[in-house]
Motif scaffolding. Structure first.
Motif, PDB file in Angstrom:
ATOM      1  N   ALA A 104      -3.984 -26.917  53.165  1.00  0.00           N
ATOM      2  CA  ALA A 104      -2.824 -27.751  53.471  1.00  0.00           C
ATOM      3  C   ALA A 104      -1.631 -27.341  52.612  1.00  0.00           C
ATOM      4  CB  ALA A 104      -3.161 -29.218  53.222  1.00  0.00           C
TER       5      ALA A 104
ATOM      6  N   PHE B 193      -1.017 -33.300  56.538  1.00  0.00           N
ATOM      7  CA  PHE B 193      -0.872 -33.406  57.988  1.00  0.00           C
ATOM      8  C   PHE B 193      -1.194 -34.814  58.476  1.00  0.00           C
ATOM      9  CE2 PHE B 193      -0.815 -28.865  57.620  1.00  0.00           C
ATOM     10  CZ  PHE B 193      -0.094 -28.429  58.719  1.00  0.00           C
TER      11      PHE B 193
ATOM     12  N   TYR C 135      -6.929 -28.689  55.892  1.00  0.00           N
ATOM     13  CA  TYR C 135      -7.119 -29.881  55.058  1.00  0.00           C
ATOM     14  C   TYR C 135      -7.792 -29.596  53.721  1.00  0.00           C
ATOM     15  CZ  TYR C 135     -11.633 -29.933  57.662  1.00  0.00           C
ATOM     16  OH  TYR C 135     -12.828 -29.603  58.260  1.00  0.00           O
TER      17      TYR C 135
ATOM     18  N   ILE D 226      -1.271 -29.865  67.358  1.00  0.00           N
ATOM     19  CA  ILE D 226      -0.701 -29.332  66.120  1.00  0.00           C
ATOM     20  C   ILE D 226      -1.657 -28.264  65.588  1.00  0.00           C
ATOM     21  CG2 ILE D 226       0.013 -29.885  63.771  1.00  0.00           C
ATOM     22  CD1 ILE D 226       0.343 -32.829  64.816  1.00  0.00           C
ATOM     23  N   GLY D 227      -1.248 -27.002  65.655  1.00  0.00           N
ATOM     24  CA  GLY D 227      -2.084 -25.905  65.176  1.00  0.00           C
ATOM     25  C   GLY D 227      -3.002 -25.386  66.269  1.00  0.00           C
TER      26      GLY D 227
ATOM     27  N   SER E 236      -5.280 -32.535  66.756  1.00  0.00           N
ATOM     28  CA  SER E 236      -5.163 -31.525  65.697  1.00  0.00           C
ATOM     29  C   SER E 236      -6.474 -31.353  64.939  1.00  0.00           C
ATOM     30  CB  SER E 236      -4.065 -31.905  64.704  1.00  0.00           C
ATOM     31  OG  SER E 236      -3.848 -30.856  63.766  1.00  0.00           O
TER      32      SER E 236
ATOM     33  N   PRO F 144      -6.314 -29.880  61.608  1.00  0.00           N
ATOM     34  CA  PRO F 144      -5.312 -29.326  60.692  1.00  0.00           C
ATOM     35  C   PRO F 144      -5.924 -28.661  59.466  1.00  0.00           C
ATOM     36  CG  PRO F 144      -5.582 -31.661  60.279  1.00  0.00           C
ATOM     37  CD  PRO F 144      -6.475 -31.337  61.450  1.00  0.00           C
TER      38      PRO F 144
ATOM     39  N   VAL G 298       5.263 -30.328  60.777  1.00  0.00           N
ATOM     40  CA  VAL G 298       4.111 -30.847  61.526  1.00  0.00           C
ATOM     41  C   VAL G 298       4.619 -31.326  62.885  1.00  0.00           C
ATOM     42  CG1 VAL G 298       2.151 -32.432  61.486  1.00  0.00           C
ATOM     43  CG2 VAL G 298       3.008 -31.466  59.355  1.00  0.00           C
TER      44      VAL G 298
END
Length: 318
Positions: free
Chosen positions: A246, A254, A224, A137-138, A220, A222, A199
């Motif tokens: 975020a 996430f 944050y 993710i990302g 991930s 992410p 997500v």
């Protein structure tokens, strides 16, 4: 101007930065800028030692450094003093085993993220899993997926990435490091969320059945951060906010999505690996445990909790 004088003049410019002087970075960064300018102006990509030995440009030599190159070098040095990240000026950053292309469109890879990569490798080895499918993710510049693909020859990665600029950088790194064309999806398939709030939903939308219960791990680093006060001024000025903050100002956004929906995508033996903000690490750990995950945190080199490992079956050595 010869190379020795060009290097010396660059150091004098960098000495105008109190931070670079205090951290003892003037000499090293001057050399990195010189190497970068040679690559930018000649197309030759060499390390500092290769540059000085193979091309005969020892700092004490009288070899000429072209004026257009010296102009470019001094321009980059002044921008560095202004606070522009060194990697945005050189265009590259080493991460684990490879040199990656970077740009202002992606976060500069940090040493802390190498802890995340090391944790993935260690936990999969301990569990005796040879992974076949991972979801990231990302993707960003691609450092995590690409390093894992280089380590596991049979692994396929499917990665989401919101911004077009990051996708461009990641695709270049796939070609440069793995020798693969990213568009073919041969080993790394790149998918785009429809908005910053998607997500794990993006994987379902792209392939409703293909990922159900199929992944060996979800990975991930992410966004944050919740507020600008949580980040250094230089990072705030020069690095992409989409990768820092975020959605909806909710720093756990996430993590909560992965907690609630991650098990749908994982094999029974599958893992979750995520980088953490150390200030909220224990809270995130507790949220995973409350929702039935077996979880633990892994510290970084400063001893602060930096990575979370979670699984639906007991972890080793909790």
């Amino acid at each position: 101007m010869n190379f020795r004088d060009a290097l010396s003049a660059t150091k004098k410019i960098l000495e105008q930065s109190p931070r670079l002087k205090a951290e003892g970075l003037v000499d090293t960064e001057a050399e990195q800028l010189l190497v970068a300018v040679v690559r930018l102006t000649t197309g030759i990509s060499l390390s500092r030692l290769e540059l000085f030995s193979k091309m005969g440009f020892q700092p004490e030599s009288s070899g000429l450094f072209p004026k257009h190159a010296s102009d470019k070098l001094f321009e980059l040095a002044h921008r560095r003093v202004e606070g522009v990240p060194l990697q945005h000026l050189t265009g590259v950053q080493w991460f684990r085993d490879h040199e990656f292309e970077v740009s202002p469109a992606v976060l500069v890879p940090r040493p802390e993220t190498e802890i995340l990569l090391d944790t993935v490798l260690k936990e999969l080895l301990t569990a005796r899993i040879t992974p076949e499918l991972g979801l990231e993710i990302g993707l960003g510049s691609g450092v995590l997926s690409i390093e894992l693909l280089s380590h596991f020859p049979k692994l396929r990665m499917v990665a989401s990435e919101l911004t077009e600029g990051a996708c461009i950088v990641a695709k270049r790194n796939v070609v440069k490091i793995l020798g693969l064309e990213a568009e073919t999806g041969e080993r790394l398939r790149l998918i785009r969320p429809s908005n910053a709030g998607e997500v794990l939903e993006v994987f379902t939308r792209q392939d409703p059945q293909g990922f159900a219960g199929a992944a060996d791990f979800i990975l991930s680093n992410p966004p944050y951060l919740a507020e600008e006060s949580e980040v250094e001024t230089g990072v705030l000025m020069y690095e992409p906010h989409e990768a820092l903050f975020a959605p909806q100002g909710e720093p756990l956004y996430f993590y909560k999505n992965i907690i609630d929906k991650g098990r749908t995508f994982l094999k029974p033996s599958g893992f979750v690996f995520v980088e953490l903000p150390h200030e909220r690490a224990q809270l995130i750990l507790e949220l995973f445990i409350e929702k039935g995950w077996f979880a633990k945190t892994v510290p970084d080199l400063t001893g602060r909790d930096r990575v979370l490992v979670a699984r639906l079956i007991p972890l080793e050595d909790i």
